[in-house]
Enzyme design. Structure first.
Site, PDB file in Angstrom:
ATOM      1  CE1 TYR A 146      -3.705   2.494   0.613  1.00 26.16           C
ATOM      2  CE2 TYR A 146      -2.439   3.252   2.499  1.00 26.16           C
ATOM      3  CZ  TYR A 146      -3.482   3.416   1.618  1.00 26.16           C
ATOM      4  OH  TYR A 146      -4.322   4.514   1.744  1.00 26.16           O
ATOM      5  CG  ASP A 241       5.745   3.807   0.845  1.00 21.61           C
ATOM      6  OD1 ASP A 241       6.058   4.440   1.869  1.00 21.61           O
ATOM      7  OD2 ASP A 241       4.577   3.636   0.468  1.00 21.61           O
ATOM      8  CE  LYS A 269       1.929   4.758   8.227  1.00 21.88           C
ATOM      9  NZ  LYS A 269       0.541   4.520   8.574  1.00 21.88           N
TER      10      LYS A 269
HETATM   11  N1  PMP Z   1       2.833   4.216   2.365  1.00 23.50           N
HETATM   12  C1  PMP Z   1       2.802   3.292   3.334  1.00 23.50           C
HETATM   13  C2  PMP Z   1       3.822   2.208   3.341  1.00 23.50           C
HETATM   14  C3  PMP Z   1       1.831   3.358   4.330  1.00 23.50           C
HETATM   15  O1  PMP Z   1       1.810   2.428   5.297  1.00 23.50           O
HETATM   16  C4  PMP Z   1       0.890   4.415   4.303  1.00 23.50           C
HETATM   17  C5  PMP Z   1      -0.187   4.548   5.365  1.00 23.50           C
HETATM   18  N2  PMP Z   1      -0.485   3.455   6.093  1.00 23.50           N
HETATM   19  C6  PMP Z   1       0.965   5.350   3.270  1.00 23.50           C
HETATM   20  C7  PMP Z   1       1.956   5.231   2.329  1.00 23.50           C
HETATM   21  C8  PMP Z   1      -0.001   6.488   3.183  1.00 23.50           C
HETATM   22  O2  PMP Z   1       0.213   7.386   4.216  1.00 23.50           O
HETATM   23  P1  PMP Z   1      -0.946   8.380   4.677  1.00 23.50           P
HETATM   24  O3  PMP Z   1      -2.028   7.541   5.267  1.00 23.50           O
HETATM   25  O4  PMP Z   1      -0.249   9.282   5.662  1.00 23.50           O
HETATM   26  O5  PMP Z   1      -1.398   9.123   3.471  1.00 23.50           O
END
Ligand code: PMP
Length: 433
Positions: A146, A241, A269
């Site tokens: 994701y 990511d 995060k």
């Molecule tokens: N990339 C990863 C690996 C994530 O875990 C997340 C959120 N869980 C995101 C992108 C998206 O981040 P956000 O919810 O702050 O938009």
């Protein structure tokens, strides 16, 4: 109705009138495990309280950011002080450079960076840079990873998208997803085939180096270095990511843990300590493509927000104090070992996978879970019983088999013992279904 959650139930009914599902992010509605989502009232250290006054040992940690626990005094103090000075300026501040310095010192692949407001913005922007720098359109992502909710990334996405059994969202036009190619995680052949079939047209491979959005899955030996080699051969950029894995699997990210340097890195995060934030960065020549230095446009009214930056600096600084990170990893290991032992006693098959401060208990007889197809074969009914029994015993787990649990510096011997006691009850409940 379960009286234990009566105030939450009332709050949820009211919320549902105005908010789809009564929530502002789908996984919070507990649709995959059923039951009433509890409404949080406050957090402190490893604990979270709901509006009924129930206390939980929390392993969601806001889905990753709260690496120090809830309302850590250092973070609260720094954020409150920043608040007194003003909430947003529309002008650069010195602290943005301070946070950038901290991140660049810690993450090997980040030479320069830009702060944004969320992980979604970070991945969207990094991909735009990759496309701009290579003048290519296609990207490769992995089944079950994701990367936020941008149209072209909601293809075979993990986490909430999987939880809802609808990997591809409605409202994503076919054209938006046409340049997204999907490979299987931990399967280099699947990547090689896509690169061979799309010569000179793949701008980037984007990957969660340690996926947490289909549960925690460690990369197979040579998988990440294999991606690096393939990218070098094909003139494709490698994007890690690390929105979730950054400062979670290792103080210096998955790229340090596995010794593989990406061209671009996405963060979020932890670097905002629980306030909205994201960042993307990488090779200096690539980041020079970003406006105003270069032709790749990307902007944000609240980017580098003073409160988020203050919370981020306080969080990273505290995490850097001697022994802090290692102690969280040790506590995570203790917990994982305790769950394995309890599962043997209860006669329940589990595969507990840990990387750093993240772990997932998969209800599976397999020795290891290597990718999405393994996760899809897990016993979801067992997970559901486990989740609800844990919650009724005051332990807050992410409400899906496709999520990671997060341990913080605030989880201490007493909260861990309470967790392991509940694990004993929950695994017995699973065995007695
Ligand atoms: N990339 C990863 C690996 C994530 O875990 C997340 C959120 N869980 C995101 C992108 C998206 O981040 P956000 O919810 O702050 O938009």
């Amino acid at each position: 109705m379960n009286q234990r959650y009566s105030q939450s139930s009332t709050a949820h009914e009211s919320a549902k009138v105005l908010l789809p599902g009564g929530v502002n992010s789908p996984v919070r509605a507990l649709r995959s495990v059923g039951g009433v989502p509890f409404f949080a009232s406050r957090g402190s250290g490893p604990y979270l309280w709901d509006v009924d006054g129930n206390r939980y040992v929390d392993y969601i940690g806001a889905y990753g950011p709260l690496v120090l626990g809830h309302a850590d005094p250092r973070v609260v103090e720094a954020t409150a002080a920043a608040l007194q000075e003003g909430t947003a300026f529309g002008a650069p501040t010195v602290r943005e450079t301070e946070l950038a310095e901290l991140v660049a010192q810690l993450v090997p692949g980040v030479e320069r960076l830009r702060l944004v407001n969320s992980g979604t913005e970070a991945t969207m922007s990094a991909i735009r840079v990759a496309r701009g720098a290579t003048d290519r359109a296609k990207i490769i992502k992995f089944n079950g990873c994701y990367h936020g909710h941008a149209d072209y990334l909601l293809v075979k996405a993990g986490s909430g998208a999987l939880t809802f059994g609808q990997p591809d969202s409605a409202g994503v036009p076919a054209g938006a997803a046409a340049d997204t190619l999907v490979a299987d995680y931990n399967n280099l052949d699947s990547v090689e085939r896509l690169l061979a079939a799309n010569p000179d047209s793949v701008a980037a491979i984007i990957v969660e180096p340690v996926p947490g959005n289909m549960g925690v899955i460690p990369p197979a030996e040579h998988f990440l270095s294999g991606l690096r080699d393939l990218c070098n051969t094909h003139g494709t950029l490698l994007i890690f990511d690390e929105v979730m894995s950054g400062f979670r699997v290792h103080l210096n990210g998955a790229q340090a843990l596995y010794g593989v340097q990406p061209d671009l890195t996405c963060l979020g995060k932890v670097i905002g300590g629980g306030l909205p934030v994201g960042a993307y960065g990488g090779r200096a020549d690539l980041m020079a493509c970003v406006a105003p230095e270069g032709p790749v446009y990307q902007a944000g009214t609240l980017s580098g927000n003073p409160l988020s930056v203050a919370a981020g600096i306080a969080t990273l600084s505290a995490l850097l104090t001697e022994g802090t990170f290692d102690a969280i990893v040790d506590h995570t290991s203790t917990l994982c070992e305790g769950i394995r032992t309890a599962a043997i006693h209860a006669g329940v098959s589990v595969c507990v996978q840990q990387v750093g401060t993240m772990f997932t208990t998969f209800f599976s007889p397999k020795d290891s879970i290597g990718g999405l197809s393994d996760v899809q074969e897990c016993d979801f009914d067992a997970f559901k019983t486990f989740f609800h029994t844990m919650r009724d015993h005051g332990i807050n787990l992410p409400p899906s088999q496709y999520e990671a649990c997060f341990v913080s510096a605030a989880h201490d011997a007493s909260s861990l013992q309470q967790t392991l006691d509940a694990v004993g009850h929950a695994l017995t409940a699973v065995a007695n279904r």
